[in-house]
Design a protein around this motif. Sequence first.
Motif, PDB file in Angstrom:
ATOM      1  N   ILE A 127       0.856  -1.175   0.000  1.00 43.16           N
ATOM      2  CA  ILE A 127       0.000   0.000   0.000  1.00 43.16           C
ATOM      3  C   ILE A 127       0.897   1.230   0.000  1.00 43.16           C
ATOM      4  CG2 ILE A 127      -1.882  -1.149   1.228  1.00 43.16           C
ATOM      5  CD1 ILE A 127      -0.993   0.403   3.746  1.00 43.16           C
ATOM      6  N   LEU A 128       0.286   2.393  -0.192  1.00 41.99           N
ATOM      7  CA  LEU A 128       1.025   3.648  -0.189  1.00 41.99           C
ATOM      8  C   LEU A 128       0.680   4.413   1.089  1.00 41.99           C
ATOM      9  CD1 LEU A 128       3.031   4.859  -2.191  1.00 41.99           C
ATOM     10  CD2 LEU A 128       1.174   6.246  -3.117  1.00 41.99           C
ATOM     11  N   VAL A 129       1.703   4.721   1.878  1.00 44.71           N
ATOM     12  CA  VAL A 129       1.528   5.450   3.136  1.00 44.71           C
ATOM     13  C   VAL A 129       1.920   6.909   2.920  1.00 44.71           C
ATOM     14  CG1 VAL A 129       2.208   5.616   5.548  1.00 44.71           C
ATOM     15  CG2 VAL A 129       1.999   3.370   4.467  1.00 44.71           C
ATOM     16  N   LEU A 130       1.036   7.809   3.261  1.00 48.00           N
ATOM     17  CA  LEU A 130       1.255   9.233   3.018  1.00 48.00           C
ATOM     18  C   LEU A 130       2.461   9.770   3.770  1.00 48.00           C
ATOM     19  CD1 LEU A 130       0.119  11.925   1.785  1.00 48.00           C
ATOM     20  CD2 LEU A 130      -1.083  12.225   3.962  1.00 48.00           C
ATOM     21  N   GLU A 131       3.297  10.526   3.075  1.00 47.08           N
ATOM     22  CA  GLU A 131       4.367  11.308   3.694  1.00 47.08           C
ATOM     23  C   GLU A 131       3.757  12.657   4.060  1.00 47.08           C
ATOM     24  OE1 GLU A 131       8.433  12.554   4.710  1.00 47.08           O
ATOM     25  OE2 GLU A 131       7.349  10.664   4.630  1.00 47.08           O
ATOM     26  N   SER A 132       3.512  12.860   5.339  1.00 53.16           N
ATOM     27  CA  SER A 132       2.791  14.053   5.766  1.00 53.16           C
ATOM     28  C   SER A 132       3.595  15.330   5.516  1.00 53.16           C
ATOM     29  CB  SER A 132       2.443  13.952   7.250  1.00 53.16           C
ATOM     30  OG  SER A 132       1.821  15.133   7.699  1.00 53.16           O
ATOM     31  N   THR A 133       2.937  16.350   5.045  1.00 53.27           N
ATOM     32  CA  THR A 133       3.542  17.669   4.886  1.00 53.27           C
ATOM     33  C   THR A 133       3.547  18.428   6.193  1.00 53.27           C
ATOM     34  OG1 THR A 133       2.689  17.691   2.622  1.00 53.27           O
ATOM     35  CG2 THR A 133       3.477  19.776   3.491  1.00 53.27           C
ATOM     36  N   GLY A 134       2.703  18.016   7.118  1.00 49.27           N
ATOM     37  CA  GLY A 134       2.562  18.706   8.395  1.00 49.27           C
ATOM     38  C   GLY A 134       1.101  18.838   8.749  1.00 49.27           C
ATOM     39  N   LYS A 135       0.808  19.668   9.713  1.00 48.15           N
ATOM     40  CA  LYS A 135      -0.565  19.873  10.159  1.00 48.15           C
ATOM     41  C   LYS A 135      -1.006  21.295   9.834  1.00 48.15           C
ATOM     42  CE  LYS A 135      -0.241  16.507  13.886  1.00 48.15           C
ATOM     43  NZ  LYS A 135      -0.373  16.261  15.341  1.00 48.15           N
ATOM     44  N   ALA A 136      -2.265  21.400   9.463  1.00 47.78           N
ATOM     45  CA  ALA A 136      -2.839  22.717   9.165  1.00 47.78           C
ATOM     46  C   ALA A 136      -4.117  22.887   9.965  1.00 47.78           C
ATOM     47  CB  ALA A 136      -3.125  22.843   7.669  1.00 47.78           C
ATOM     48  N   ASP A 137      -4.282  24.051  10.579  1.00 54.94           N
ATOM     49  CA  ASP A 137      -5.513  24.335  11.299  1.00 54.94           C
ATOM     50  C   ASP A 137      -6.232  25.498  10.630  1.00 54.94           C
ATOM     51  OD1 ASP A 137      -4.038  26.555  12.004  1.00 54.94           O
ATOM     52  OD2 ASP A 137      -3.839  26.019  14.126  1.00 54.94           O
ATOM     53  N   ILE A 138      -7.252  26.016  11.282  1.00 56.35           N
ATOM     54  CA  ILE A 138      -8.046  27.082  10.676  1.00 56.35           C
ATOM     55  C   ILE A 138      -7.217  28.338  10.437  1.00 56.35           C
ATOM     56  CG2 ILE A 138      -8.883  28.001  12.884  1.00 56.35           C
ATOM     57  CD1 ILE A 138     -10.886  27.657   9.583  1.00 56.35           C
ATOM     58  N   ASN A 139      -6.180  28.577  11.273  1.00 51.09           N
ATOM     59  CA  ASN A 139      -5.329  29.747  11.065  1.00 51.09           C
ATOM     60  C   ASN A 139      -4.530  29.642   9.775  1.00 51.09           C
ATOM     61  OD1 ASN A 139      -5.861  31.372  13.481  1.00 51.09           O
ATOM     62  ND2 ASN A 139      -4.969  29.656  14.594  1.00 51.09           N
ATOM     63  N   LYS A 140      -4.155  28.417   9.404  1.00 50.61           N
ATOM     64  CA  LYS A 140      -3.479  28.199   8.123  1.00 50.61           C
ATOM     65  C   LYS A 140      -4.420  28.531   6.965  1.00 50.61           C
ATOM     66  CE  LYS A 140      -0.615  26.443   5.021  1.00 50.61           C
ATOM     67  NZ  LYS A 140       0.466  27.287   4.445  1.00 50.61           N
ATOM     68  N   VAL A 141      -5.693  28.182   7.145  1.00 50.47           N
ATOM     69  CA  VAL A 141      -6.695  28.530   6.128  1.00 50.47           C
ATOM     70  C   VAL A 141      -6.805  30.043   5.998  1.00 50.47           C
ATOM     71  CG1 VAL A 141      -9.137  28.372   5.491  1.00 50.47           C
ATOM     72  CG2 VAL A 141      -7.973  26.388   6.494  1.00 50.47           C
ATOM     73  N   TYR A 142      -6.877  30.736   7.140  1.00 46.77           N
ATOM     74  CA  TYR A 142      -6.958  32.196   7.110  1.00 46.77           C
ATOM     75  C   TYR A 142      -5.728  32.796   6.422  1.00 46.77           C
ATOM     76  CZ  TYR A 142     -10.569  31.622  10.741  1.00 46.77           C
ATOM     77  OH  TYR A 142     -11.690  31.270  11.450  1.00 46.77           O
ATOM     78  N   ASP A 143      -4.536  32.288   6.757  1.00 49.19           N
ATOM     79  CA  ASP A 143      -3.294  32.797   6.168  1.00 49.19           C
ATOM     80  C   ASP A 143      -3.301  32.644   4.656  1.00 49.19           C
ATOM     81  OD1 ASP A 143      -2.367  33.400   8.684  1.00 49.19           O
ATOM     82  OD2 ASP A 143      -1.136  31.598   8.876  1.00 49.19           O
ATOM     83  N   ASP A 144      -3.706  31.462   4.186  1.00 50.18           N
ATOM     84  CA  ASP A 144      -3.702  31.209   2.742  1.00 50.18           C
ATOM     85  C   ASP A 144      -4.771  32.024   2.027  1.00 50.18           C
ATOM     86  OD1 ASP A 144      -1.686  29.466   3.327  1.00 50.18           O
ATOM     87  OD2 ASP A 144      -2.605  27.709   2.415  1.00 50.18           O
ATOM     88  N   MET A 145      -5.883  32.274   2.710  1.00 53.55           N
ATOM     89  CA  MET A 145      -6.913  33.116   2.108  1.00 53.55           C
ATOM     90  C   MET A 145      -6.402  34.541   1.945  1.00 53.55           C
ATOM     91  SD  MET A 145     -10.393  31.724   3.994  1.00 53.55           S
ATOM     92  CE  MET A 145     -11.505  32.866   3.145  1.00 53.55           C
ATOM     93  N   GLN A 146      -5.705  35.042   2.960  1.00 53.44           N
ATOM     94  CA  GLN A 146      -5.118  36.386   2.860  1.00 53.44           C
ATOM     95  C   GLN A 146      -4.050  36.451   1.779  1.00 53.44           C
ATOM     96  OE1 GLN A 146      -4.188  37.398   7.146  1.00 53.44           O
ATOM     97  NE2 GLN A 146      -5.064  39.347   6.472  1.00 53.44           N
ATOM     98  N   ALA A 147      -3.306  35.360   1.618  1.00 49.41           N
ATOM     99  CA  ALA A 147      -2.239  35.324   0.613  1.00 49.41           C
ATOM    100  C   ALA A 147      -2.785  35.385  -0.807  1.00 49.41           C
ATOM    101  CB  ALA A 147      -1.403  34.056   0.795  1.00 49.41           C
TER     102      ALA A 147
END
Length: 248
Positions: A23-43
């Motif tokens: 099977i293929l096991v995901l190599e995680s990029t990290g964790k994102a929360d709602i603040n990451k969403v806000y940051d990317d929306m502003q970007a």
Amino acid sequence: MANTLKGWLADNTVTTQDKTDRILVLESTGKADINKVYDDMQAEDTGLRRETIVHAVTLYNRICARLLMNGYQLNTGLFYAVPRFLGVVEGGKWNPEQNAIYVAFTQDKVLREEIQKTHVSILGEKKDVMYIIEVEDRKTKLKDGTMTPGHNFFVRGANLKVMGSNEAVGVTLTGKDGTAHKLDEDQITTNKPSELTLLLPANLTDGDYELTVTTQYVSNHVELKTPRSVSYSVHVGNGGGGDRPEIE
């Protein structure tokens, strides 16, 4: 814009007869929360102030939850969601000890379009990789990461057997405030490389937790010098399985 998901080839612990199954096991990029969403929306340079973005997203979440809890089948474009009931209704009355509400989500058009634009990069084979592929609340039978305190919780994956003398070895549930609940040995009722059954503490309060398995196990005859861990995001919500309003 193309997306990329990276993964490692690993042994499939579900199929024991085919030793070459992978099977293929995901190599995680990290964790994102709602603040990451806000940051990317502003970007995205929409010209909106952050407080406006926060207000809009908070309002969106509240309205979506309200619609679902009033019986609507919700289609947002990102996901399709519908409320469901759990448990046998005895005597024609809702019993919060036996019944629960949860919301089933499926991907919708926006996610399907992003999937079509996503490239999968196989990093190669990772021997003795440790991973969690699935969890299940044994009380509600849900596999969405919700847990019911005081009941069994099933974890399936690879190299999960809790073993070793290091003080870090064990299973912990860590809340957002940093409070960690480490399970006693007798609360790990099934302890196998491919599966664990955990008896959850009855005093877990509602909220998000990080379930972490730490072990020195690597094979039947080998023990790692340094423990390694794998984590999985789980949630307790009014006994697990979602909110349970009093319904007459």
